[in-house]
Design an enzyme around this catalytic site. Sequence first.
Site, PDB file in Angstrom:
ATOM      1  N   CYS A 223      54.175   4.676  24.843  1.00 54.35           N
ATOM      2  CA  CYS A 223      53.639   5.389  23.676  1.00 54.35           C
ATOM      3  C   CYS A 223      53.962   4.581  22.422  1.00 54.35           C
ATOM      4  CB  CYS A 223      54.290   6.767  23.606  1.00 54.35           C
ATOM      5  SG  CYS A 223      53.914   7.718  22.120  1.00 54.35           S
TER       6      CYS A 223
ATOM      7  N   SER B 105      55.238   5.563  19.807  1.00 49.89           N
ATOM      8  CA  SER B 105      56.550   5.932  19.251  1.00 49.89           C
ATOM      9  C   SER B 105      57.648   5.017  19.790  1.00 49.89           C
ATOM     10  CB  SER B 105      56.881   7.397  19.561  1.00 49.89           C
ATOM     11  OG  SER B 105      55.899   8.248  19.021  1.00 49.89           O
TER      12      SER B 105
ATOM     13  N   HIS C 126      57.414   2.057  17.694  1.00 49.34           N
ATOM     14  CA  HIS C 126      57.971   2.302  16.353  1.00 49.34           C
ATOM     15  C   HIS C 126      59.472   2.000  16.337  1.00 49.34           C
ATOM     16  CE1 HIS C 126      54.319   3.774  14.741  1.00 49.34           C
ATOM     17  NE2 HIS C 126      54.406   5.033  15.079  1.00 49.34           N
TER      18      HIS C 126
ATOM     19  N   HIS D  98      59.775   7.765  26.837  1.00 46.02           N
ATOM     20  CA  HIS D  98      59.885   9.232  26.734  1.00 46.02           C
ATOM     21  C   HIS D  98      58.670   9.926  27.338  1.00 46.02           C
ATOM     22  CE1 HIS D  98      57.579   7.883  23.276  1.00 46.02           C
ATOM     23  NE2 HIS D  98      56.999   9.076  23.295  1.00 46.02           N
TER      24      HIS D  98
ATOM     25  N   CYS E 189      54.196  13.245  26.947  1.00 47.59           N
ATOM     26  CA  CYS E 189      54.080  13.001  25.504  1.00 47.59           C
ATOM     27  C   CYS E 189      52.624  12.953  25.045  1.00 47.59           C
ATOM     28  CB  CYS E 189      54.802  11.743  25.041  1.00 47.59           C
ATOM     29  SG  CYS E 189      54.594  11.545  23.247  1.00 47.59           S
TER      30      CYS E 189
HETATM   31  P1  PAD Z   1      48.063   3.844  19.286  1.00 45.28           P
HETATM   32  O1  PAD Z   1      48.657   2.687  18.599  1.00 45.28           O
HETATM   33  O2  PAD Z   1      47.625   3.714  20.698  1.00 45.28           O
HETATM   34  O3  PAD Z   1      46.795   4.385  18.443  1.00 45.28           O
HETATM   35  C1  PAD Z   1      46.688   4.262  17.056  1.00 45.28           C
HETATM   36  C2  PAD Z   1      45.228   3.984  16.707  1.00 45.28           C
HETATM   37  O4  PAD Z   1      45.117   3.932  15.276  1.00 45.28           O
HETATM   38  C3  PAD Z   1      44.700   2.640  17.227  1.00 45.28           C
HETATM   39  O5  PAD Z   1      43.491   2.840  17.922  1.00 45.28           O
HETATM   40  C4  PAD Z   1      44.490   1.807  15.948  1.00 45.28           C
HETATM   41  O6  PAD Z   1      43.397   0.916  16.051  1.00 45.28           O
HETATM   42  C5  PAD Z   1      44.231   2.884  14.921  1.00 45.28           C
HETATM   43  N1  PAD Z   1      44.516   2.466  13.547  1.00 45.28           N
HETATM   44  C6  PAD Z   1      45.534   1.682  13.107  1.00 45.28           C
HETATM   45  N2  PAD Z   1      45.469   1.541  11.773  1.00 45.28           N
HETATM   46  C7  PAD Z   1      44.397   2.261  11.356  1.00 45.28           C
HETATM   47  C8  PAD Z   1      43.818   2.513  10.077  1.00 45.28           C
HETATM   48  N3  PAD Z   1      44.352   1.995   8.963  1.00 45.28           N
HETATM   49  N4  PAD Z   1      42.713   3.298  10.023  1.00 45.28           N
HETATM   50  C9  PAD Z   1      42.165   3.829  11.144  1.00 45.28           C
HETATM   51  N5  PAD Z   1      42.680   3.619  12.388  1.00 45.28           N
HETATM   52  C10 PAD Z   1      43.782   2.854  12.490  1.00 45.28           C
HETATM   53  O7  PAD Z   1      49.147   5.012  19.131  1.00 45.28           O
HETATM   54  P2  PAD Z   1      49.353   6.399  19.940  1.00 45.28           P
HETATM   55  O8  PAD Z   1      48.060   7.051  20.162  1.00 45.28           O
HETATM   56  O9  PAD Z   1      50.295   6.168  21.071  1.00 45.28           O
HETATM   57  O10 PAD Z   1      50.194   7.192  18.819  1.00 45.28           O
HETATM   58  C11 PAD Z   1      49.593   7.519  17.578  1.00 45.28           C
HETATM   59  C12 PAD Z   1      50.643   8.004  16.602  1.00 45.28           C
HETATM   60  O11 PAD Z   1      51.151   9.269  17.042  1.00 45.28           O
HETATM   61  C13 PAD Z   1      51.849   7.078  16.472  1.00 45.28           C
HETATM   62  O12 PAD Z   1      52.275   7.054  15.115  1.00 45.28           O
HETATM   63  C14 PAD Z   1      52.886   7.766  17.327  1.00 45.28           C
HETATM   64  O13 PAD Z   1      54.200   7.424  16.940  1.00 45.28           O
HETATM   65  C15 PAD Z   1      52.572   9.211  17.035  1.00 45.28           C
HETATM   66  C16 PAD Z   1      53.081  10.182  18.045  1.00 45.28           C
HETATM   67  N6  PAD Z   1      53.538  11.371  17.595  1.00 45.28           N
HETATM   68  C17 PAD Z   1      53.987  12.310  18.467  1.00 45.28           C
HETATM   69  C18 PAD Z   1      54.411  13.631  17.951  1.00 45.28           C
HETATM   70  O14 PAD Z   1      55.068  14.384  18.688  1.00 45.28           O
HETATM   71  N7  PAD Z   1      54.041  13.980  16.710  1.00 45.28           N
HETATM   72  C19 PAD Z   1      54.021  12.057  19.821  1.00 45.28           C
HETATM   73  C20 PAD Z   1      53.526  10.854  20.268  1.00 45.28           C
HETATM   74  C21 PAD Z   1      53.061   9.903  19.392  1.00 45.28           C
HETATM   75 ZN    ZN Z   2      55.206   9.541  22.587  1.00 44.77          ZN
END
Ligand code: PAD
Ligand code: ZN
Length: 375
Positions: free
Chosen positions: A47, A49, A52, A68, A175
């Site tokens: 993921c 995260s 990050h 996770h 997740c």
């Molecule tokens: P990912 O990196 O697979 O997807 C992110 C997407 O955003 C990619 O397709 C990128 O191309 C796109 N992107 C990047 N910059 C831009 C921009 N400026 N404008 C438009 N699009 C853009 O990540 P993911 O899907 O695994 O996770 C997404 C986020 O969610 C990430 O910050 C992660 O830490 C967070 C998350 N939060 C929780 C929660 O519980 N809130 C859980 C899991 C993940």
């Molecule tokens: Zn996650």
Amino acid sequence: MSTAGKVIKCKAAVLWEIKKPFSIEEVEVAPPKAYEVRIKMVATGICRSDDHVVNGNLSTPLPGVLGHEGAGIVESIGEGVTAVKPGDNVIPLFTPQCGKCAVCKHPEANNCVKLGLTNPPGTMQDGTTRFTCKGKPIHHFAHTSTFSEYTVVDEISVVKIDAAAPLEKVCLIGCGFSTGYGSAVKVAKVTPGSTCAVFGLGGVGLSVVIGCKAAGAARIIAVDINKDKFAKAKELGATECINPQDFQKPIHEVLKEMTGGGVDFSFEVIGRIDTVMEALSCCHESYGTSVIVGVPPGSQNLSVSPMQLLTGRTWKGAFFGGFKSKDSVPKLVADFMANKFPLNPLITHVLPFEKINEGFDLLRSGKSIRTVLTF
Ligand code: PAD
Ligand code: ZN
Ligand code: ZN
């Protein structure tokens, strides 16, 4: 020969410091203490995260075992554990559900006080670690540490699931899938016939798209700077796909024009301050709801005019899609088994665990949605 009660030597991906690759190391995994569970991991997703943490945007004590989004089989349990038994198929829960705190007792909230996200100790609840490598204690991450052949979690951070569920797929329910899907159906409560905008089409954002569609949204506008993500977004329910780089004006203005004043529901699923603002501004000023899903760098703050909300907007955020983890994960697994939503389209790559750095490269280069590592 039973391993219960013994130290297990196995492979884990250790992150020794930020901005470095993972090292596959031999680690020692101590037996579970009281109210703890040792799990043989079968599969884990990668993921953003986790990344990050690697890039320094999310702070957790290192060296550590990250990961996770996993699924596995209980190897042994500590004294007093009643929730699971050896042999059970389980999903570790990065958002625990202690069942006792004010948050767990609240009918809607899910951010259990044991989560400790703002100042994670990197240990079990008792303040110690179960991982050792080269004589050094290695920290836990997010109560789960799934990048290891064996991990130990607190009983409040694990739940039993259907024995028939394919672990190399339902690990995503740990997740990414649940976070995205719940953000649509539970946090925003997307309504039938509504218009939604989803910023970011990774594993989590595409799961938001799946959730919006399941909730009956009429228009789902997918926003990403990587056009390669558009085909899958459409396959999963997006009705339109737009790239902010194709427009001169800010994307919230484009979205307002496309929708006659703004969308009903918007979701930021990237983890950037600027797109959090774009997502807020693109929802209708009088009745729009914007949900923060992405995790922006901990060091950055927003400056927002109160007028954005005074006109009637709602602004929300949630971990894990607002789901109470122990209550919801077995149900989500059952729904997957009943074909109520797909997981296969989210899994673009499957790699052996040892190729974890390759999996992260695929994520960073935008080539993967979810890579599942198998043990
Ligand atoms: P990912 O990196 O697979 O997807 C992110 C997407 O955003 C990619 O397709 C990128 O191309 C796109 N992107 C990047 N910059 C831009 C921009 N400026 N404008 C438009 N699009 C853009 O990540 P993911 O899907 O695994 O996770 C997404 C986020 O969610 C990430 O910050 C992660 O830490 C967070 C998350 N939060 C929780 C929660 O519980 N809130 C859980 C899991 C993940
Ligand atoms: Zn996650
Ligand atoms: Zn709790």
